[in-house]
Design a protein around this motif. Structure first.
Motif, PDB file in Angstrom:
ATOM      1  N   ASN A  34      -0.435  -5.118  35.469  1.00 17.39           N
ATOM      2  CA  ASN A  34      -0.539  -4.078  36.574  1.00 17.39           C
ATOM      3  C   ASN A  34       0.642  -3.546  36.757  1.00 17.39           C
ATOM      4  O   ASN A  34       1.756  -4.513  36.486  1.00 17.39           O
ATOM      5  CB  ASN A  34      -1.204  -4.828  37.829  1.00 17.39           C
ATOM      6  N   TYR A  36       2.895  -1.695  40.166  1.00 20.64           N
ATOM      7  CA  TYR A  36       2.687  -1.159  41.434  1.00 20.64           C
ATOM      8  C   TYR A  36       4.068  -0.332  41.854  1.00 20.64           C
ATOM      9  O   TYR A  36       5.001  -0.436  41.506  1.00 20.64           O
ATOM     10  CB  TYR A  36       2.783  -2.518  42.248  1.00 20.64           C
ATOM     11  N   GLN A  38       6.311   0.577  45.129  1.00 26.70           N
ATOM     12  CA  GLN A  38       6.435  -0.186  46.685  1.00 26.70           C
ATOM     13  C   GLN A  38       7.662   0.768  47.329  1.00 26.70           C
ATOM     14  O   GLN A  38       8.766   1.027  46.798  1.00 26.70           O
ATOM     15  CB  GLN A  38       6.731  -1.638  46.690  1.00 26.70           C
ATOM     16  N   GLU A  42       6.387  -0.535  53.416  1.00 30.52           N
ATOM     17  CA  GLU A  42       5.184  -0.317  52.954  1.00 30.52           C
ATOM     18  C   GLU A  42       4.516  -1.451  52.266  1.00 30.52           C
ATOM     19  O   GLU A  42       5.098  -2.258  51.341  1.00 30.52           O
ATOM     20  CB  GLU A  42       4.875   0.821  52.411  1.00 30.52           C
ATOM     21  N   ALA A  43       3.160  -1.404  52.108  1.00 30.87           N
ATOM     22  CA  ALA A  43       2.521  -2.385  51.173  1.00 30.87           C
ATOM     23  C   ALA A  43       2.569  -2.108  49.802  1.00 30.87           C
ATOM     24  O   ALA A  43       2.627  -0.737  49.472  1.00 30.87           O
ATOM     25  CB  ALA A  43       1.084  -2.468  51.467  1.00 30.87           C
ATOM     26  N   PRO A  44       2.801  -2.872  48.741  1.00 31.07           N
ATOM     27  CA  PRO A  44       2.727  -2.290  47.561  1.00 31.07           C
ATOM     28  C   PRO A  44       1.480  -1.908  46.948  1.00 31.07           C
ATOM     29  O   PRO A  44       0.248  -2.020  47.562  1.00 31.07           O
ATOM     30  CB  PRO A  44       2.697  -3.781  46.493  1.00 31.07           C
ATOM     31  N   ARG A  46      -1.159  -0.384  44.026  1.00 30.15           N
ATOM     32  CA  ARG A  46      -1.454  -0.470  42.540  1.00 30.15           C
ATOM     33  C   ARG A  46      -1.576   0.736  41.859  1.00 30.15           C
ATOM     34  O   ARG A  46      -2.269   1.564  42.614  1.00 30.15           O
ATOM     35  CB  ARG A  46      -2.632  -1.233  42.365  1.00 30.15           C
ATOM     36  N   GLN A  55      -5.540   3.787  38.650  1.00 30.00           N
ATOM     37  CA  GLN A  55      -6.177   3.623  40.089  1.00 30.00           C
ATOM     38  C   GLN A  55      -6.533   4.769  40.423  1.00 30.00           C
ATOM     39  O   GLN A  55      -5.859   5.789  40.256  1.00 30.00           O
ATOM     40  CB  GLN A  55      -5.188   2.758  40.775  1.00 30.00           C
ATOM     41  N   PHE A  87       7.199  -2.450  40.130  1.00 27.79           N
ATOM     42  CA  PHE A  87       7.110  -3.759  39.397  1.00 27.79           C
ATOM     43  C   PHE A  87       5.955  -3.930  38.859  1.00 27.79           C
ATOM     44  O   PHE A  87       4.719  -3.311  39.234  1.00 27.79           O
ATOM     45  CB  PHE A  87       7.521  -4.762  40.771  1.00 27.79           C
ATOM     46  N   LEU A  89       3.217  -6.865  37.243  1.00 28.31           N
ATOM     47  CA  LEU A  89       2.371  -8.152  37.478  1.00 28.31           C
ATOM     48  C   LEU A  89       1.506  -8.520  36.221  1.00 28.31           C
ATOM     49  O   LEU A  89       0.527  -7.629  35.832  1.00 28.31           O
ATOM     50  CB  LEU A  89       1.552  -7.947  38.750  1.00 28.31           C
ATOM     51  N   PHE A  98       5.559 -11.762  38.617  1.00 29.46           N
ATOM     52  CA  PHE A  98       5.982 -10.562  38.683  1.00 29.46           C
ATOM     53  C   PHE A  98       7.166 -10.042  38.102  1.00 29.46           C
ATOM     54  O   PHE A  98       8.120 -11.226  37.876  1.00 29.46           O
ATOM     55  CB  PHE A  98       6.173 -10.015  40.182  1.00 29.46           C
ATOM     56  N   GLY A  99       7.389  -9.232  37.770  1.00 25.65           N
ATOM     57  CA  GLY A  99       8.767  -8.699  37.202  1.00 25.65           C
ATOM     58  C   GLY A  99       9.445  -8.563  38.265  1.00 25.65           C
ATOM     59  O   GLY A  99       8.983  -8.388  39.658  1.00 25.65           O
ATOM     60  N   ALA A 100      10.737  -8.336  38.181  1.00 24.64           N
ATOM     61  CA  ALA A 100      11.926  -8.363  39.239  1.00 24.64           C
ATOM     62  C   ALA A 100      11.878  -7.220  39.973  1.00 24.64           C
ATOM     63  O   ALA A 100      12.558  -6.857  41.077  1.00 24.64           O
ATOM     64  CB  ALA A 100      13.280  -8.616  38.657  1.00 24.64           C
TER      65      ALA A 100
ATOM     66  N   GLY B  44      12.674 -10.678  44.057  1.00 20.23           N
ATOM     67  CA  GLY B  44      11.639 -10.366  43.486  1.00 20.23           C
ATOM     68  C   GLY B  44      10.281 -10.931  44.257  1.00 20.23           C
ATOM     69  O   GLY B  44      10.340 -11.997  45.023  1.00 20.23           O
ATOM     70  N   LEU B  45       9.029 -10.615  43.665  1.00 26.45           N
ATOM     71  CA  LEU B  45       7.899 -11.223  44.524  1.00 26.45           C
ATOM     72  C   LEU B  45       7.533 -12.411  43.874  1.00 26.45           C
ATOM     73  O   LEU B  45       7.956 -12.779  42.513  1.00 26.45           O
ATOM     74  CB  LEU B  45       6.652 -10.184  44.267  1.00 26.45           C
ATOM     75  N   TYR B  95       3.183 -11.479  52.043  1.00 22.29           N
ATOM     76  CA  TYR B  95       1.991 -10.483  51.976  1.00 22.29           C
ATOM     77  C   TYR B  95       0.792 -11.280  51.705  1.00 22.29           C
ATOM     78  O   TYR B  95       0.800 -12.124  50.843  1.00 22.29           O
ATOM     79  CB  TYR B  95       2.164  -9.531  50.700  1.00 22.29           C
ATOM     80  N   PHE B 102      -5.205  -8.417  42.137  1.00 15.35           N
ATOM     81  CA  PHE B 102      -4.141  -8.057  43.082  1.00 15.35           C
ATOM     82  C   PHE B 102      -4.348  -6.551  43.374  1.00 15.35           C
ATOM     83  O   PHE B 102      -3.142  -5.709  43.482  1.00 15.35           O
ATOM     84  CB  PHE B 102      -2.985  -8.409  42.655  1.00 15.35           C
ATOM     85  N   ALA B 103      -5.281  -5.947  43.713  1.00 15.53           N
ATOM     86  CA  ALA B 103      -5.484  -4.636  43.896  1.00 15.53           C
ATOM     87  C   ALA B 103      -4.983  -4.011  45.316  1.00 15.53           C
ATOM     88  O   ALA B 103      -4.475  -2.917  45.264  1.00 15.53           O
ATOM     89  CB  ALA B 103      -7.001  -3.802  43.812  1.00 15.53           C
ATOM     90  N   TRP B 105      -3.201  -4.936  49.127  1.00 11.89           N
ATOM     91  CA  TRP B 105      -2.174  -5.804  49.787  1.00 11.89           C
ATOM     92  C   TRP B 105      -2.006  -5.209  51.013  1.00 11.89           C
ATOM     93  O   TRP B 105      -2.123  -4.068  51.583  1.00 11.89           O
ATOM     94  CB  TRP B 105      -0.725  -5.508  48.927  1.00 11.89           C
ATOM     95  N   GLY B 106      -1.452  -6.200  51.978  1.00 18.32           N
ATOM     96  CA  GLY B 106      -1.027  -5.831  53.234  1.00 18.32           C
ATOM     97  C   GLY B 106       0.146  -5.273  53.390  1.00 18.32           C
ATOM     98  O   GLY B 106       0.889  -5.135  52.360  1.00 18.32           O
ATOM     99  N   GLN B 107       0.703  -5.003  54.609  1.00 20.36           N
ATOM    100  CA  GLN B 107       2.034  -4.384  54.881  1.00 20.36           C
ATOM    101  C   GLN B 107       3.045  -5.494  54.889  1.00 20.36           C
ATOM    102  O   GLN B 107       4.280  -5.365  54.781  1.00 20.36           O
ATOM    103  CB  GLN B 107       1.967  -3.493  56.009  1.00 20.36           C
TER     104      GLN B 107
END
Lengths: 107, 115
Positions: A34, A36, A38, A42-44, A46, A55, A87, A89, A98-100, B44-45, B95, B102-103, B105-107
């Motif tokens: 996937n 994303y 960001q 804010e929220a990521p 997709r 999407q 990023f 995933l 995840f990617g960095a 990163g995440l 998060y 993983f569609a 996410w919260g903030q």
């Protein structure tokens, strides 16, 4: 865990440019990749799921491709609102990794 | 519209505890596994923990095993993360996200572990 190597880390581009961002997995992830976007605070969001599925609501200038271990996000013509961090995933193997990230900046 | 709203973050001293919450709406919460993902400043995440749709199965990254507990209350459509024995390296934005792609996410909620 599967390692995701994302490149480049930073990308400077202009409105209208075509850009590509890459993710390489440490093993085959069977297109479970996937992308994303960001923005700060804010929220990521997709953009693309399972390599090349857009999407709902995401503009068609975003596209994804790849297979095996190598995947690419392409933005065909950058718009001002596209300057953000991106990023990848992988969710083929547990846990997802995840990617960095790639920070896309205005040139 | 799917919404995930995290809360409970803040400043906490090393060794202390904190509990995060994630209120879900816009989908049938009890049908989905849920996860916590964190992002340290300028990093990163990384996945932290996952819980199955009914709470019967939980999974943790090694660095939080024995310290963090993920749980859920399906009647309240709420996900939790109890964090004990906090360390400076746990400082991150946390998060919640819906598992299975993983569609959504919260903030995020920021947890700062510092004396």
């Amino acid at each position: 865990d599967i390692q995701m190597t994302q490149s480049p880390s930073f990308l400077s581009a202009s409105v209208g440019d075509r850009v590509t961002i890459n993710c390489k997995a440490s093993q085959n992830i069977n297109k479970y990749l996937n992308w994303y976007q960001q923005k700060l605070g804010e929220a990521p969001k997709r953009l693309i799921y399972n390599t090349n599925n857009l999407q709902t609501g995401i503009p068609s200038r975003f596209s994804g491709s790849g297979s095996g271990t190598d995947y690419t996000l392409t933005i065909s013509s950058l718009q001002p609102e596209d300057f953000a961090t991106y990023f990848c995933l992988q969710h083929n193997s547990f846990p997802g990794t995840f990617g960095a990230g790639t920070k896309l900046e205005l040139k | 519209e799917v919404q995930l709203v995290e809360s409970g973050g803040g400043l906490v001293q090393p060794g202390r505890s904190m509990k995060l919450s994630c209120a879900a709406s816009g989908f049938t919460f009890s049908n989905y596994g849920m996860a916590w993902v964190r992002q340290a400043p300028t990093k990163g995440l990384e996945w932290v923990a996952t819980i199955s749709y009914d709470g019967s199965s939980t999974y943790y990254r090694d660095s939080v095993k024995g310290r963090f507990t993920i749980s859920r209350d399906n009647a309240k459509s709420t996900l939790y993360l109890q964090m004990n024995s906090l360390r400076s390296e746990d400082t991150a934005t946390y998060y919640c996200t819906r598992d299975g792609g993983f569609a959504y996410w919260g903030q995020g909620t920021l947890v700062t572990v510092s004396s």
